[in-house]
Design an enzyme around this catalytic site. Structure first.
Site, mmCIF file in Angstrom:
data_model
loop_
_atom_site.group_PDB
_atom_site.id
_atom_site.type_symbol
_atom_site.label_atom_id
_atom_site.label_comp_id
_atom_site.label_asym_id
_atom_site.label_seq_id
_atom_site.Cartn_x
_atom_site.Cartn_y
_atom_site.Cartn_z
ATOM 1 N N ALA A 115 -8.120 -1.370 2.323
ATOM 2 C CA ALA A 115 -6.815 -1.926 1.926
ATOM 3 C C ALA A 115 -5.929 -0.848 1.322
ATOM 4 C CB ALA A 115 -7.006 -3.059 0.922
ATOM 5 N N ASP A 116 -4.641 -1.118 1.301
ATOM 6 C CA ASP A 116 -3.683 -0.240 0.634
ATOM 7 C C ASP A 116 -2.548 -1.105 0.093
ATOM 8 O OD1 ASP A 116 -3.120 2.781 0.266
ATOM 9 O OD2 ASP A 116 -1.179 1.963 0.860
#
Length: 228
Positions: free
Chosen positions: A92-93
């Site tokens: 994720a970011d």
């Protein structure tokens, strides 16, 4: 039901917040931490609208995902994964999208470690304090060749902040390594007048959506995972 120990969940992140969030639901013993080897990623300097932000965010997440997946396939010793392939992979970011008085939109990333105090001061004074901003977390969840990708969006409103309050916050050094230069789960909670959407998305991992994607790919929800 118990998690199949032959199918670990690989979290491709250095973030202790993501590790804590995901581990709280899947069980710490099922979680393997395998950050991307490369720190290089595209920026948002040339992007100024929502469609561009979405495209660039998922480009970054995909780059991290490919890095982590290659490590699992190569079976590197530092992966802490035995002969248990393919694992589930979660990457994720998170980005913060703020708007100034001129209605310009801008992505506030992690502050530059060499000039972070001045940068965070500018963000709080001109982009965050007394305003509402958006927090987007893009994620990819996979099992073998099956993959789910998505972006979850939330918003946060800060109270107006005095110069003294801004200087106090900078003195905590909490801004380092944080998208937007703040941590809603820590000292910055004092500045939040309201938020909408997913709190875990704002912290850095849309937990229910990630766990839902894992279940779609065959993962079985463990009972008592938070006690592992």
């Amino acid at each position: 039901m118990k998690t199949n120990l032959q199918d670990p969940i690989v979290l491709g992140s250095r973030s202790p917040q993501r590790r804590e969030l995901l581990g709280s639901m899947v069980g710490a013993k099922s979680l393997k931490i395998l950050p991307p080897l490369s720190s290089a990623e595209a920026d948002f300097q040339d992007v100024h609208d929502d469609a561009g932000f979405e495209s660039r965010l998922m480009e970054i997440v995909l780059g991290k995902y490919n890095d982590v997946r290659q490590q699992t396939m190569a079976g590197k010793p530092n992966s802490d994964i035995a002969d248990q392939l393919p694992p589930y992979i979660v990457v994720a970011d998170t980005i913060v999208i703020a708007t100034n008085d001129e209605h310009e939109k801008r992505v506030l990333g992690q502050p530059d470690s060499n000039n972070w105090q001045a940068e965070v001061r500018d963000w709080l004074q001109h982009w965050l304090a007394g305003r509402t901003h958006e927090v987007w977390t893009g994620a990819i969840v996979s099992k073998g060749d099956q993959q789910r990708s998505f972006i979850v969006k939330s918003s946060v409103t800060f109270y107006p902040m005095s110069d003294a309050m801004i200087e106090w916050y900078i003195s905590t050094s909490e801004s380092l390594g944080k998208a937007g230069g703040y941590a809603i789960q820590a000292h910055a909670a004092a500045f939040v007048s309201q938020f909408s959407g997913s709190l875990t998305t704002i912290i850095g991992l849309p937990l229910l959506e990630v766990v839902g994607a894992l279940q779609e790919l065959g993962w079985e929800f463990p009972v008592g995972a938070s006690k592992d």
